[in-house]
Design an enzyme around this catalytic site. Structure first.
Site, PDB file in Angstrom:
ATOM      1  N   VAL A  84       0.813  -1.224   0.000  1.00 44.57           N
ATOM      2  CA  VAL A  84       0.000   0.000   0.000  1.00 44.57           C
ATOM      3  C   VAL A  84       0.841   1.266   0.000  1.00 44.57           C
ATOM      4  O   VAL A  84       0.309   2.358  -0.219  1.00 44.57           O
ATOM      5  CB  VAL A  84      -0.982   0.035   1.192  1.00 44.57           C
ATOM      6  N   TYR A 177      -0.468   6.180  15.266  1.00 48.25           N
ATOM      7  CA  TYR A 177      -1.652   5.400  14.914  1.00 48.25           C
ATOM      8  C   TYR A 177      -2.914   6.234  15.110  1.00 48.25           C
ATOM      9  O   TYR A 177      -3.773   6.293  14.232  1.00 48.25           O
ATOM     10  CB  TYR A 177      -1.716   4.135  15.765  1.00 48.25           C
TER      11      TYR A 177
END
Length: 280
Positions: A84, A177
């Protein structure tokens, strides 16, 4: 059946809610360990409801395993490797689905990493780790959406389901995150608004504490605890009294991808057993 599951288990329903549609699941493989990953569960769930599924993962062997599990149940899936962080590989994945089956009806973005990618408190995280999490969690989702939208706009239809995280809106101790998953929510809202005139819906799922190999095994290794200790600490935080399963996330994604959610776009659906309500 996978994971000793019967056709009346949490990953099955009697309907064929997305029969004949084409779904690309980015992150359809999973880390080694006990349990079922969110991406694999989603790929299987879409297939069981009638979709033809392109199972995409950086690890081709793991993607092939997912596709083989789907085919073993009598459904249709092919595997493809894609990183990705490389736009060209995401573009190739979208092109492969349309080449195989003639359309792209569902894009499911599952890829995300935290501790395994070097996440930490902001005062401790390295520049390399922060950039790595950004490239995987946010930029990868954005560029997968980019190429899916190019195909879906031509069709004037489609559904995108991005997997963000309850960490994007709730308590989470690590910087990158949380920031990148909050970015996925913002991106989802922007794309929903901009692409509604093309008949494209864009939504996201916010999983809480889900018992996946990546979440549990990584924490056990990082913290030097047993798997049972990690699970017990996580369950204690959840009002419903259990950790979520990959099926819980997959079922929410299936709803958002199906015609049952035909008038829903731009939403963030929490799947966390009430964890976000537990602020202590």
């Amino acid at each position: 059946m996978s994971n000793s599951e019967s056709r009346t288990g949490p990953g099955w329903t009697p309907g064929q809610r997305i029969a004949g549609r084409v779904a690309v699941v980015i992150g359809a493989g999973q880390s080694p360990g006990e349990g079922l990953g969110n991406g694999r569960a989603a790929a299987m769930r879409y297939a069981r409801e009638g979709a033809r599924v392109l199972s995409v993962d950086r690890n081709l062997e793991s993607a092939e395993e997912t596709a083989a599990m789907i085919r073993a149940e009598g459904f249709e899936s092919q595997a493809l490797a894609a990183d990705v962080t490389r736009e060209a590989e995401l573009s190739a994945a979208i092109a492969r689905a349309t080449e195989l089956w003639g359309s792209l009806d569902i894009l499911h973005n599952n890829v995300g990493v935290s501790l395994a990618g070097g996440d930490a408190e902001l005062t401790e995280i390295t520049e390399e780790a922060f950039d790595n999490l950004y490239r995987i969690n946010l930029r990868g989702t954005a560029f997968a959406c980019k190429h899916a939208l190019l195909a879906m706009r031509k069709q004037r239809s489609g559904a995108i389901v991005n997997i963000s995280s309850a960490a994007g809106v709730g308590r989470y101790p690590y910087a990158a995150y949380k920031a990148t998953k909050a970015g996925v929510i913002a991106l989802t809202e922007q794309l929903a608004l901009q692409n509604a005139p093309f008949g494209i819906r864009v939504n996201c799922v916010l999983p809480g504490l889900i018992s996946t190999p990546m979440a549990v095994e990584t924490r056990a290794r990082t913290w030097g605890q047993s798997r049972e200790q990690v699970l017990a600490e996580r369950v204690a935080k959840i009002p419903l009294g259990r950790e979520g399963l990959g099926w819980d996330v997959a079922n929410a994604a299936l709803f958002l991808a199906s015609d049952e959610a035909a008038f829903i776009t731009g939403v963030s659906l929490m799947v966390d057993g009430g964890r976000v309500l537990n602020r202590i």
